[in-house]
Design an enzyme around this catalytic site. Structure first.
Site, PDB file in Angstrom:
ATOM      1  N   ASP A  67     -41.529   1.781 -14.608  1.00  0.00           N
ATOM      2  CA  ASP A  67     -42.541   2.452 -15.425  1.00  0.00           C
ATOM      3  C   ASP A  67     -42.636   1.830 -16.815  1.00  0.00           C
ATOM      4  O   ASP A  67     -41.774   1.050 -17.215  1.00  0.00           O
ATOM      5  CB  ASP A  67     -42.236   3.966 -15.524  1.00  0.00           C
ATOM      6  CG  ASP A  67     -40.753   4.258 -15.792  1.00  0.00           C
ATOM      7  OD1 ASP A  67     -40.026   3.331 -16.181  1.00  0.00           O
ATOM      8  OD2 ASP A  67     -40.343   5.410 -15.616  1.00  0.00           O
ATOM      9  N   ASN A 136     -35.743  17.207 -15.143  1.00  0.00           N
ATOM     10  CA  ASN A 136     -36.677  18.008 -14.326  1.00  0.00           C
ATOM     11  C   ASN A 136     -36.872  17.405 -12.928  1.00  0.00           C
ATOM     12  O   ASN A 136     -37.792  17.775 -12.209  1.00  0.00           O
ATOM     13  CB  ASN A 136     -38.027  18.147 -15.037  1.00  0.00           C
ATOM     14  CG  ASN A 136     -38.724  16.803 -15.238  1.00  0.00           C
ATOM     15  OD1 ASN A 136     -38.191  15.754 -14.872  1.00  0.00           O
ATOM     16  ND2 ASN A 136     -39.920  16.835 -15.804  1.00  0.00           N
ATOM     17  N   HIS A 138     -37.610  14.223 -12.214  1.00  0.00           N
ATOM     18  CA  HIS A 138     -38.540  13.095 -12.042  1.00  0.00           C
ATOM     19  C   HIS A 138     -37.778  11.801 -11.730  1.00  0.00           C
ATOM     20  O   HIS A 138     -36.625  11.631 -12.105  1.00  0.00           O
ATOM     21  CB  HIS A 138     -39.482  12.932 -13.246  1.00  0.00           C
ATOM     22  CG  HIS A 138     -38.890  12.389 -14.507  1.00  0.00           C
ATOM     23  ND1 HIS A 138     -39.236  12.855 -15.753  1.00  0.00           N
ATOM     24  CD2 HIS A 138     -37.992  11.400 -14.731  1.00  0.00           C
ATOM     25  CE1 HIS A 138     -38.581  12.179 -16.671  1.00  0.00           C
ATOM     26  NE2 HIS A 138     -37.807  11.292 -16.079  1.00  0.00           N
ATOM     27  N   GLU A 143     -43.560  12.975 -12.470  1.00  0.00           N
ATOM     28  CA  GLU A 143     -43.229  14.308 -12.950  1.00  0.00           C
ATOM     29  C   GLU A 143     -43.409  15.331 -11.829  1.00  0.00           C
ATOM     30  O   GLU A 143     -44.063  15.052 -10.813  1.00  0.00           O
ATOM     31  CB  GLU A 143     -44.145  14.646 -14.133  1.00  0.00           C
ATOM     32  CG  GLU A 143     -43.952  13.738 -15.347  1.00  0.00           C
ATOM     33  CD  GLU A 143     -42.701  14.067 -16.166  1.00  0.00           C
ATOM     34  OE1 GLU A 143     -41.652  14.417 -15.573  1.00  0.00           O
ATOM     35  OE2 GLU A 143     -42.773  13.960 -17.394  1.00  0.00           O
TER      36      GLU A 143
END
Ligand code: GLP
Length: 260
Positions: A67, A136, A138, A143
């Protein structure tokens, strides 16, 4: 799915680096999927050390990063391109033509993302994908609620992720709101996936990924669909796993079999 509970982050980094170096020895033109963040730094340090000691040759390796932020120039202190140069690329003498990053500039990002996917494919696919995990759940910047079939694309970051990353930015600057990330579907096509997770902050994500139902709400849980994934976790990240003893026993048996 294999879960290896490590005594320390150093031990995890040692094991992951050893896997990569062994794969590189077998295949000098290895295709690596690379991650950023604090988690993989120990692995990169060991790859650099192996290179300096003449134990690893990266001249034919190809890399694809997971990313990159939209809106940060390549040379920005916090861009993932800068991170990779600093922690790995400059020290192992990798040439610009060997490395690939998701496209974050230009006016047709969708077309550029499709081209990124095609480049991965034309290179023969990713042999080993290195991963961390967000608190979380990811992976990359996929996400919660990311499609489990998603491909490389633009994602808006959640408040949780923006908060986790805020520490890297001067007050008033704030982290970028968007990024381009390989999709969950892209990641699942890697031949082998090595995920590291450290700290209590990630314990819930690790539990959801390994023992929870497969759900786009915890994108790392999609890794359950992959035939060759290993989680390298410290005791803190393993703390919510309900089958912790079983994973330790599996590991002990595996080492015993290997020693035969
Ligand atoms: C970022 C990256 C992820 C990484 C995550 C965890 O969001 N896009 O690839 O896994 O951070 O970061 P850290 O390793 O610093 O905890």
């Amino acid at each position: 799915m294999r879960v290896i509970e490590c005594d320390s982050q150093d031990q995890a980094a040692e094991l992951v680096a050893a896997e990569i170096l062994a794969a590189l020895a077998r295949k000098p033109d290895l295709v690596l999927g690379l991650a950023t963040g604090s988690t993989p730094i120990g692995v990169y340090e060991r790859l650099v050390a192996a290179h300096r000691a003449g134990r690893a040759d990266f001249t034919r390796v190809r890399t694809f990063n997971l990313d990159e932020y939209i809106g940060l120039p390549a040379a920005h202190e916090q861009s993932y391109r800068t991170f990779m140069k600093r922690h790995l690329f400059d020290a192992i003498g990798i040439r610009p033509g060997q490395v690939h990053f998701p496209p974050v500039e230009g006016n047709d990002l969708a077309a550029a993302c499709a081209a990124y996917e095609l480049t991965i494919k034309n290179t023969g696919g990713i042999d080993i994908q290195l991963l961390g995990v967000g608190s979380n759940g990811h992976i990359g910047f996929n996400e919660p609620t990311s499609s489990l079939a998603s491909r490389t694309r633009v994602k808006t970051l959640t408040d949780k992720t923006l908060g986790d990353n805020a520490r890297f930015y001067a007050s008033g600057e704030g982290p970028p709101q968007m990024a381009v990330t390989m999709g969950v579907g892209t990641i699942l096509e890697a031949r082998r996936i090595l995920l590291q997770s450290f700290g209590t902050k990630k314990a819930q994500a690790v539990h959801a990924a390994v023992e929870g139902p497969i759900s786009s709400f915890w994108p790392a849980s999609a890794l359950q669909l992959h035939p060759d994934v290993t989680f390298f976790v410290d005791a803190e990240s393993a703390s919510l796993l309900s089958m912790r003893d079983y994973y330790r026993r599996v590991r002990a048996n595996e080492l015993r079999l290997r020693g035969r």
